[in-house]
Design a protein around this motif. Structure first.
Motif, PDB file in Angstrom:
ATOM      1  N   LEU A 153      -7.839   0.951   4.977  1.00  0.00           N
ATOM      2  CA  LEU A 153      -7.075   2.087   4.456  1.00  0.00           C
ATOM      3  C   LEU A 153      -7.706   2.651   3.178  1.00  0.00           C
ATOM      4  O   LEU A 153      -7.695   3.866   2.957  1.00  0.00           O
ATOM      5  CB  LEU A 153      -5.628   1.667   4.191  1.00  0.00           C
ATOM      6  N   GLN A 154      -8.248   1.746   2.367  1.00  0.00           N
ATOM      7  CA  GLN A 154      -8.919   2.211   1.147  1.00  0.00           C
ATOM      8  C   GLN A 154     -10.194   2.976   1.497  1.00  0.00           C
ATOM      9  O   GLN A 154     -10.497   4.008   0.890  1.00  0.00           O
ATOM     10  CB  GLN A 154      -9.245   1.019   0.241  1.00  0.00           C
ATOM     11  N   SER A 186     -10.855   4.637   4.247  1.00  0.00           N
ATOM     12  CA  SER A 186     -10.543   5.932   4.863  1.00  0.00           C
ATOM     13  C   SER A 186      -9.881   6.899   3.875  1.00  0.00           C
ATOM     14  O   SER A 186      -9.793   8.100   4.131  1.00  0.00           O
ATOM     15  CB  SER A 186      -9.621   5.741   6.072  1.00  0.00           C
ATOM     16  N   MET A 201       0.843  -1.196   0.000  1.00  0.00           N
ATOM     17  CA  MET A 201       0.000   0.000   0.000  1.00  0.00           C
ATOM     18  C   MET A 201       0.878   1.246   0.000  1.00  0.00           C
ATOM     19  O   MET A 201       1.895   1.292   0.703  1.00  0.00           O
ATOM     20  CB  MET A 201      -0.899   0.020   1.239  1.00  0.00           C
ATOM     21  N   ILE A 256       0.861   4.823   8.629  1.00  0.00           N
ATOM     22  CA  ILE A 256       0.469   5.487   7.372  1.00  0.00           C
ATOM     23  C   ILE A 256      -0.092   6.876   7.667  1.00  0.00           C
ATOM     24  O   ILE A 256       0.310   7.879   7.057  1.00  0.00           O
ATOM     25  CB  ILE A 256      -0.586   4.638   6.611  1.00  0.00           C
ATOM     26  N   LYS A 257      -1.035   6.954   8.610  1.00  0.00           N
ATOM     27  CA  LYS A 257      -1.707   8.218   8.929  1.00  0.00           C
ATOM     28  C   LYS A 257      -0.715   9.271   9.435  1.00  0.00           C
ATOM     29  O   LYS A 257      -0.832  10.459   9.133  1.00  0.00           O
ATOM     30  CB  LYS A 257      -2.794   7.989   9.987  1.00  0.00           C
ATOM     31  N   THR A 262       0.969  -4.985   3.867  1.00  0.00           N
ATOM     32  CA  THR A 262       0.017  -5.428   4.874  1.00  0.00           C
ATOM     33  C   THR A 262      -1.022  -6.343   4.233  1.00  0.00           C
ATOM     34  O   THR A 262      -0.927  -6.668   3.044  1.00  0.00           O
ATOM     35  CB  THR A 262      -0.650  -4.215   5.570  1.00  0.00           C
ATOM     36  N   ILE A 266      -1.834   1.070  10.313  1.00  0.00           N
ATOM     37  CA  ILE A 266      -2.685   2.194   9.906  1.00  0.00           C
ATOM     38  C   ILE A 266      -2.167   3.501  10.509  1.00  0.00           C
ATOM     39  O   ILE A 266      -2.094   4.535   9.833  1.00  0.00           O
ATOM     40  CB  ILE A 266      -4.154   1.939  10.319  1.00  0.00           C
ATOM     41  N   ASP A 308      -6.699   6.814   3.105  1.00  0.00           N
ATOM     42  CA  ASP A 308      -5.337   7.117   3.526  1.00  0.00           C
ATOM     43  C   ASP A 308      -4.264   6.433   2.683  1.00  0.00           C
ATOM     44  O   ASP A 308      -3.092   6.803   2.747  1.00  0.00           O
ATOM     45  CB  ASP A 308      -5.140   6.724   4.999  1.00  0.00           C
ATOM     46  N   ALA A 309      -4.659   5.394   1.933  1.00  0.00           N
ATOM     47  CA  ALA A 309      -3.664   4.682   1.127  1.00  0.00           C
ATOM     48  C   ALA A 309      -4.308   4.028  -0.085  1.00  0.00           C
ATOM     49  O   ALA A 309      -5.529   3.820  -0.128  1.00  0.00           O
ATOM     50  CB  ALA A 309      -2.955   3.633   1.980  1.00  0.00           C
ATOM     51  N   THR A 329      -6.787  -4.795   6.936  1.00  0.00           N
ATOM     52  CA  THR A 329      -6.132  -3.479   6.966  1.00  0.00           C
ATOM     53  C   THR A 329      -6.192  -2.782   5.609  1.00  0.00           C
ATOM     54  O   THR A 329      -6.399  -1.564   5.525  1.00  0.00           O
ATOM     55  CB  THR A 329      -4.666  -3.634   7.418  1.00  0.00           C
ATOM     56  N   SER A 370       0.864   5.383   0.753  1.00  0.00           N
ATOM     57  CA  SER A 370       0.041   6.411   1.390  1.00  0.00           C
ATOM     58  C   SER A 370      -0.434   7.405   0.326  1.00  0.00           C
ATOM     59  O   SER A 370       0.269   7.661  -0.657  1.00  0.00           O
ATOM     60  CB  SER A 370       0.842   7.151   2.469  1.00  0.00           C
TER      61      SER A 370
END
Length: 337
Positions: free
Chosen positions: A200-201, A203, A120, A182-183, A192, A179, A205-206, A196, A122
């Motif tokens: 992340l997708q 949100s 992933m 990344i954040k 990952t 997570i 964030d990545a 997870t 960011s």
């Protein structure tokens, strides 16, 4: 009663007592607790561990199994070598790496025909990191140094001629800690698994950079199937506990068959609530993960060679060494030699 008859009776009683004691010992030995260390028990790549327990398959086999969790597979491996646990649910590649260090460890059930891992990137770094060819000077997250995620990260970067000295690998664990990394911008990209990836997708964030959740994606990235999540034990334990090893394998094979004959929703319904705080997200992640699982627990025919190729490309303990792949796994306990 004649002396000879009395003697025979004493012998018979003594023999019966010995047989009874031997039987009790056999039951006790078979009933010993088996502790399994899982390299991150909430990861969907290791779903069969908790699912087997939830389905009652360990109990069906008469086994007393305790599941423990470590965030990184390399830590689980150390627990096995120390004799603190009898088995590990982790990546198959550890068995090859350990053989070079004189440790005889073998996979007895294979859960994943592919890694189920996803690199992933960011969202902040996505403009400059379009592929693994762009990771020079970047910080890449792995579960632990010496873990399977670090092996795969080095291989993917190496495919683009980038040496491990040209980027930083940072151990950030899995799930919430990944997570957070990344954040907080502590890593530019990282490897990952589900759930997870989906979190992340969702949100934003990545984004996915390299997807090894399917056979197609794995072949594109690594050149073949890559047996990954598995149950591995010390060879000496398998040899001295064949009955228990066979029962363990049978319980897990039943689970693999359950996974292949039920929907993601039906499988999720069997899992503990604390594994799926966001149920729709969990089901979605599970759907994306189902193609990775074997149906029978057996080693894919081309798998060991692919894993050896990946490890030999950069791992100094494996590179140039003669590896007896036949000693790193067995299909004996899953019903095929």
């Amino acid at each position: 009663m004649t002396p000879s008859f009395r003697t025979l009776r004493h012998i018979a009683v003594a023999s019966g007592l010995l047989f009874s004691l031997a039987s009790q010992h056999a039951v006790a030995a078979d009933g010993e607790k088996i502790t399994i260390m899982v390299g991150g028990i909430t990861k969907l790549i290791y779903l069969p561990a908790r699912l087997t327990e939830q389905l009652g398959y360990f109990k069906d086999e008469g086994l007393d199994v305790e599941l423990l969790s470590q965030p990184a597979g390399v830590d689980a491996e150390n627990e096995l070598l120390a004799g603190a646990v009898q088995a590990v649910v982790g990546f198959y590649d550890h068995t090859i790496d350990l053989q070079t260090k004189g440790k005889d460890v073998k996979a007895i059930v294979v859960f994943g025909q592919v890694p189920g891992e996803v690199e992933m990137v960011s969202t902040k770094a996505a403009e400059t990191v379009k592929s693994m060819a762009d990771v020079k000077g970047k910080t890449l997250g792995v579960t632990g140094l010496g873990s399977s995620t670090s092996f795969l990260t080095q291989y993917l970067a190496g495919q683009h001629g980038i040496q491990s000295t040209q980027y930083t690998m940072l151990p950030v664990g899995a799930d919430a800690s990944f997570i957070a990394a990344i954040k907080q911008g502590r890593i530019d990209a990282g490897m990952t698994t589900e759930p997870t990836v989906s979190a992340l997708q969702k949100s934003g964030d990545a984004k996915v950079l390299v997807d090894m959740r399917s056979v197609e994606g794995t072949k594109a990235a690594l050149g073949g199937t890559y047996p990954a999540s598995s149950l591995y034990v010390q060879a000496a334990w398998a040899d001295s506990h064949k009955a228990q090893a066979a029962k363990l394998a049978h319980a897990f094979v039943r689970t693999m068959q359950f996974i292949h004959t039920h929907s993601a929703e039906e499988i999720a319904a069997k899992m503990p609530d604390d594994y799926q705080k966001d149920k729709p997200l969990y089901v979605s992640a599970l759907k994306a993960s189902l193609p990775m699982f074997t149906a029978d627990g057996k080693m894919p025919a081309d798998g060991p060679e692919t894993v050896l190729k990946v490890l030999s490309a950069f791992n100094p303990s494996v590179k140039g060494k003669h590896i007896e792949l036949a000693k790193t796994y067995t299909n004996e306990f899953t019903g095929s030699k």
